[in-house]
Design an enzyme around this catalytic site. Structure first.
Site, PDB file in Angstrom:
ATOM      1  N   PRO A  10      22.124  14.208  43.204  1.00 18.34           N
ATOM      2  CA  PRO A  10      20.958  14.787  43.860  1.00 18.34           C
ATOM      3  C   PRO A  10      19.998  15.519  42.930  1.00 18.34           C
ATOM      4  O   PRO A  10      20.427  16.299  42.069  1.00 18.34           O
ATOM      5  CB  PRO A  10      21.568  15.772  44.860  1.00 18.34           C
ATOM      6  CG  PRO A  10      22.908  15.219  45.148  1.00 18.34           C
ATOM      7  CD  PRO A  10      23.373  14.557  43.883  1.00 18.34           C
ATOM      8  N   ASN A  11      18.737  15.232  43.150  1.00 20.63           N
ATOM      9  CA  ASN A  11      17.598  15.904  42.501  1.00 20.63           C
ATOM     10  C   ASN A  11      17.382  15.519  41.043  1.00 20.63           C
ATOM     11  O   ASN A  11      16.396  15.944  40.436  1.00 20.63           O
ATOM     12  CB  ASN A  11      17.712  17.441  42.639  1.00 20.63           C
ATOM     13  CG  ASN A  11      17.676  17.870  44.080  1.00 20.63           C
ATOM     14  OD1 ASN A  11      16.767  17.468  44.816  1.00 20.63           O
ATOM     15  ND2 ASN A  11      18.659  18.623  44.515  1.00 20.63           N
ATOM     16  N   ARG A  18       9.844  19.382  36.717  1.00 20.20           N
ATOM     17  CA  ARG A  18       9.899  20.831  36.929  1.00 20.20           C
ATOM     18  C   ARG A  18      11.055  21.393  36.105  1.00 20.20           C
ATOM     19  O   ARG A  18      11.899  20.652  35.628  1.00 20.20           O
ATOM     20  CB  ARG A  18      10.139  21.152  38.411  1.00 20.20           C
ATOM     21  CG  ARG A  18       8.942  20.861  39.298  1.00 20.20           C
ATOM     22  CD  ARG A  18       9.264  21.135  40.768  1.00 20.20           C
ATOM     23  NE  ARG A  18      10.006  22.393  40.908  1.00 20.20           N
ATOM     24  CZ  ARG A  18      11.134  22.540  41.629  1.00 20.20           C
ATOM     25  NH1 ARG A  18      11.655  21.522  42.254  1.00 20.20           N
ATOM     26  NH2 ARG A  18      11.727  23.704  41.710  1.00 20.20           N
ATOM     27  N   TYR A  23      16.065  21.875  32.018  1.00 18.04           N
ATOM     28  CA  TYR A  23      16.480  20.470  31.983  1.00 18.04           C
ATOM     29  C   TYR A  23      15.687  19.604  30.990  1.00 18.04           C
ATOM     30  O   TYR A  23      15.926  18.398  30.918  1.00 18.04           O
ATOM     31  CB  TYR A  23      16.378  19.871  33.394  1.00 18.04           C
ATOM     32  CG  TYR A  23      17.269  20.566  34.396  1.00 18.04           C
ATOM     33  CD1 TYR A  23      18.648  20.575  34.252  1.00 18.04           C
ATOM     34  CD2 TYR A  23      16.718  21.244  35.499  1.00 18.04           C
ATOM     35  CE1 TYR A  23      19.472  21.223  35.160  1.00 18.04           C
ATOM     36  CE2 TYR A  23      17.531  21.893  36.419  1.00 18.04           C
ATOM     37  CZ  TYR A  23      18.906  21.885  36.241  1.00 18.04           C
ATOM     38  OH  TYR A  23      19.716  22.525  37.143  1.00 18.04           O
ATOM     39  N   ASN A  75      26.643  12.369  36.190  1.00 16.19           N
ATOM     40  CA  ASN A  75      26.128  13.721  36.378  1.00 16.19           C
ATOM     41  C   ASN A  75      25.985  13.892  37.888  1.00 16.19           C
ATOM     42  O   ASN A  75      25.028  13.398  38.478  1.00 16.19           O
ATOM     43  CB  ASN A  75      24.785  13.922  35.685  1.00 16.19           C
ATOM     44  CG  ASN A  75      24.294  15.363  35.839  1.00 16.19           C
ATOM     45  OD1 ASN A  75      24.783  16.104  36.703  1.00 16.19           O
ATOM     46  ND2 ASN A  75      23.324  15.750  35.030  1.00 16.19           N
ATOM     47  N   ALA A  78      24.316  18.939  41.903  1.00 17.86           N
ATOM     48  CA  ALA A  78      24.924  20.061  42.629  1.00 17.86           C
ATOM     49  C   ALA A  78      26.206  19.654  43.359  1.00 17.86           C
ATOM     50  O   ALA A  78      27.017  20.527  43.712  1.00 17.86           O
ATOM     51  CB  ALA A  78      23.912  20.641  43.620  1.00 17.86           C
ATOM     52  N   ASP A  88      37.564  12.547  45.525  1.00 15.61           N
ATOM     53  CA  ASP A  88      38.496  11.570  46.091  1.00 15.61           C
ATOM     54  C   ASP A  88      38.099  10.139  45.724  1.00 15.61           C
ATOM     55  O   ASP A  88      38.970   9.296  45.468  1.00 15.61           O
ATOM     56  CB  ASP A  88      38.575  11.720  47.620  1.00 15.61           C
ATOM     57  CG  ASP A  88      39.329  12.976  48.043  1.00 15.61           C
ATOM     58  OD1 ASP A  88      39.972  13.606  47.184  1.00 15.61           O
ATOM     59  OD2 ASP A  88      39.263  13.322  49.233  1.00 15.61           O
ATOM     60  N   GLU A  99      32.184  13.430  32.856  1.00 14.34           N
ATOM     61  CA  GLU A  99      31.243  14.281  33.609  1.00 14.34           C
ATOM     62  C   GLU A  99      30.219  14.847  32.630  1.00 14.34           C
ATOM     63  O   GLU A  99      30.593  15.416  31.605  1.00 14.34           O
ATOM     64  CB  GLU A  99      32.048  15.404  34.279  1.00 14.34           C
ATOM     65  CG  GLU A  99      31.232  16.391  35.079  1.00 14.34           C
ATOM     66  CD  GLU A  99      32.120  17.525  35.650  1.00 14.34           C
ATOM     67  OE1 GLU A  99      33.362  17.350  35.767  1.00 14.34           O
ATOM     68  OE2 GLU A  99      31.559  18.592  35.956  1.00 14.34           O
ATOM     69  N   HIS A 101      26.667  17.234  32.157  1.00 18.78           N
ATOM     70  CA  HIS A 101      25.640  18.153  32.675  1.00 18.78           C
ATOM     71  C   HIS A 101      24.646  18.416  31.565  1.00 18.78           C
ATOM     72  O   HIS A 101      25.044  18.674  30.418  1.00 18.78           O
ATOM     73  CB  HIS A 101      26.261  19.476  33.127  1.00 18.78           C
ATOM     74  CG  HIS A 101      27.234  19.282  34.235  1.00 18.78           C
ATOM     75  ND1 HIS A 101      26.843  19.012  35.523  1.00 18.78           N
ATOM     76  CD2 HIS A 101      28.587  19.249  34.238  1.00 18.78           C
ATOM     77  CE1 HIS A 101      27.913  18.836  36.266  1.00 18.78           C
ATOM     78  NE2 HIS A 101      28.989  18.969  35.510  1.00 18.78           N
ATOM     79  N   SER A 103      22.498  20.993  31.497  1.00 20.93           N
ATOM     80  CA  SER A 103      22.575  22.426  31.186  1.00 20.93           C
ATOM     81  C   SER A 103      24.039  22.839  30.991  1.00 20.93           C
ATOM     82  O   SER A 103      24.953  22.094  31.364  1.00 20.93           O
ATOM     83  CB  SER A 103      21.953  23.241  32.337  1.00 20.93           C
ATOM     84  OG  SER A 103      22.699  23.060  33.532  1.00 20.93           O
ATOM     85  N   ARG A 108      25.577  29.724  33.496  1.00 20.37           N
ATOM     86  CA  ARG A 108      24.649  29.881  34.621  1.00 20.37           C
ATOM     87  C   ARG A 108      25.308  30.667  35.774  1.00 20.37           C
ATOM     88  O   ARG A 108      26.282  31.378  35.539  1.00 20.37           O
ATOM     89  CB  ARG A 108      24.157  28.489  35.043  1.00 20.37           C
ATOM     90  CG  ARG A 108      23.420  27.765  33.896  1.00 20.37           C
ATOM     91  CD  ARG A 108      22.815  26.468  34.340  1.00 20.37           C
ATOM     92  NE  ARG A 108      21.753  26.676  35.327  1.00 20.37           N
ATOM     93  CZ  ARG A 108      21.176  25.686  35.991  1.00 20.37           C
ATOM     94  NH1 ARG A 108      21.523  24.423  35.760  1.00 20.37           N
ATOM     95  NH2 ARG A 108      20.222  25.944  36.882  1.00 20.37           N
ATOM     96  N   ARG A 112      27.912  27.704  39.836  1.00 22.28           N
ATOM     97  CA  ARG A 112      27.822  26.484  39.015  1.00 22.28           C
ATOM     98  C   ARG A 112      29.004  26.362  38.052  1.00 22.28           C
ATOM     99  O   ARG A 112      29.178  25.346  37.395  1.00 22.28           O
ATOM    100  CB  ARG A 112      26.524  26.462  38.212  1.00 22.28           C
ATOM    101  CG  ARG A 112      25.304  26.241  39.053  1.00 22.28           C
ATOM    102  CD  ARG A 112      24.075  25.995  38.207  1.00 22.28           C
ATOM    103  NE  ARG A 112      22.906  26.406  38.932  1.00 22.28           N
ATOM    104  CZ  ARG A 112      22.262  25.643  39.817  1.00 22.28           C
ATOM    105  NH1 ARG A 112      22.664  24.421  40.060  1.00 22.28           N
ATOM    106  NH2 ARG A 112      21.201  26.103  40.453  1.00 22.28           N
TER     107      ARG A 112
HETATM  108  O1  CA2 Z   1      22.965  20.639  34.290  1.00 21.52           O
HETATM  109  C1  CA2 Z   1      23.079  19.670  35.029  1.00 21.52           C
HETATM  110  O2  CA2 Z   1      22.960  18.504  34.621  1.00 21.52           O
HETATM  111  C2  CA2 Z   1      23.338  19.858  36.521  1.00 21.52           C
HETATM  112  O3  CA2 Z   1      24.275  18.890  36.938  1.00 21.52           O
HETATM  113  C3  CA2 Z   1      21.999  19.652  37.201  1.00 21.52           C
HETATM  114  C4  CA2 Z   1      22.029  19.952  38.709  1.00 21.52           C
HETATM  115  C5  CA2 Z   1      22.654  21.292  38.984  1.00 21.52           C
HETATM  116  O4  CA2 Z   1      22.783  21.498  40.375  1.00 21.52           O
HETATM  117  C6  CA2 Z   1      24.013  21.450  38.326  1.00 21.52           C
HETATM  118  O5  CA2 Z   1      24.508  22.740  38.586  1.00 21.52           O
HETATM  119  C7  CA2 Z   1      23.923  21.229  36.831  1.00 21.52           C
HETATM  120  C8  CA2 Z   1      20.619  20.000  39.292  1.00 21.52           C
HETATM  121  C9  CA2 Z   1      19.755  18.848  39.022  1.00 21.52           C
HETATM  122  C10 CA2 Z   1      18.379  19.174  39.505  1.00 21.52           C
HETATM  123  O6  CA2 Z   1      17.474  18.699  38.553  1.00 21.52           O
HETATM  124  C11 CA2 Z   1      16.189  19.121  38.622  1.00 21.52           C
HETATM  125  C12 CA2 Z   1      15.376  18.718  37.594  1.00 21.52           C
HETATM  126  C13 CA2 Z   1      14.066  19.121  37.561  1.00 21.52           C
HETATM  127  C14 CA2 Z   1      13.556  19.898  38.583  1.00 21.52           C
HETATM  128  C15 CA2 Z   1      14.375  20.302  39.614  1.00 21.52           C
HETATM  129  C16 CA2 Z   1      15.689  19.900  39.642  1.00 21.52           C
END
Ligand code: CA2
Length: 145
Positions: A10-11, A18, A23, A75, A78, A88, A99, A101, A103, A108, A112
């Site tokens: 997701p996202n 952003r 990121y 990745n 969230a 599962d 896995e 990430h 960040s 954080r 997280r």
């Molecule tokens: O650090 C990572 O790759 C995460 O998996 C990214 C997830 C976050 O929920 C994890 O805790 C760590 C979030 C991805 C959202 O990405 C965005 C990128 C640009 C703008 C908004 C969100």
């Protein structure tokens, strides 16, 4: 030809639009293009997907077994911090996964710093930016053929 799967949760489709301080400024398309170029150079297949829906990611993980994927680079976004369903699915198909990430989740918020996947992953890369994907893919190619 040996096959790997790249999954983004997701996202992550918002990458590069952003929060560049967290990121970076590269898009998911940039990441996938780079990894597909590596796949071409090293002569393996790479299936790339991003989904904002947990059930779609579960279905893709199941499809990896039918496709005889040797390793999944994921990745989970969230969902890392909440999804027993992804855990599962990954343990259910029995395919090794790495896995990733972008960040450093351990630097954080507290929520997280919990991953539902890390203890069953082959490895975890967190905080190396988008380079982490490349490292994961090259490692998968060395270890899982
Ligand atoms: O650090 C990572 O790759 C995460 O998996 C990214 C997830 C976050 O929920 C994890 O805790 C760590 C979030 C991805 C959202 O990405 C965005 C990128 C640009 C703008 C908004 C969100």
């Amino acid at each position: 030809m040996t096959k790997y799967m790249l999954l983004n949760g997701p996202n992550l489709n918002l990458l590069g639009t952003r929060e560049p301080e967290i990121y970076g400024s590269e898009t998911l398309q940039d990441i996938e293009t780079n990894l597909l170029a590596i796949a071409k150079e090293l002569n393996f297949d790479l299936i790339c997907h991003q989904s904002n829906a947990e059930h779609e990611l579960v279905d893709l993980i199941h499809s990896a077994r039918d496709e005889e994927v040797k390793c999944i680079i994921i990745n989970p976004g969230a969902l890392t911090h909440s999804s027993i369903a992804l855990r599962d699915a990954l343990s259910g198909v029995g395919i090794p996964f790495i896995e990733v990430h972008i960040s450093n989740i351990y630097a954080r918020e507290d929520f997280r710093q919990v991953s539902y996947l890390s203890d069953i992953a082959q490895g975890v890369i967190s905080g190396l930016g988008i380079e982490g994907y490349e490292l994961a893919l090259k490692t998968a190619f060395k270890k899982f053929k």
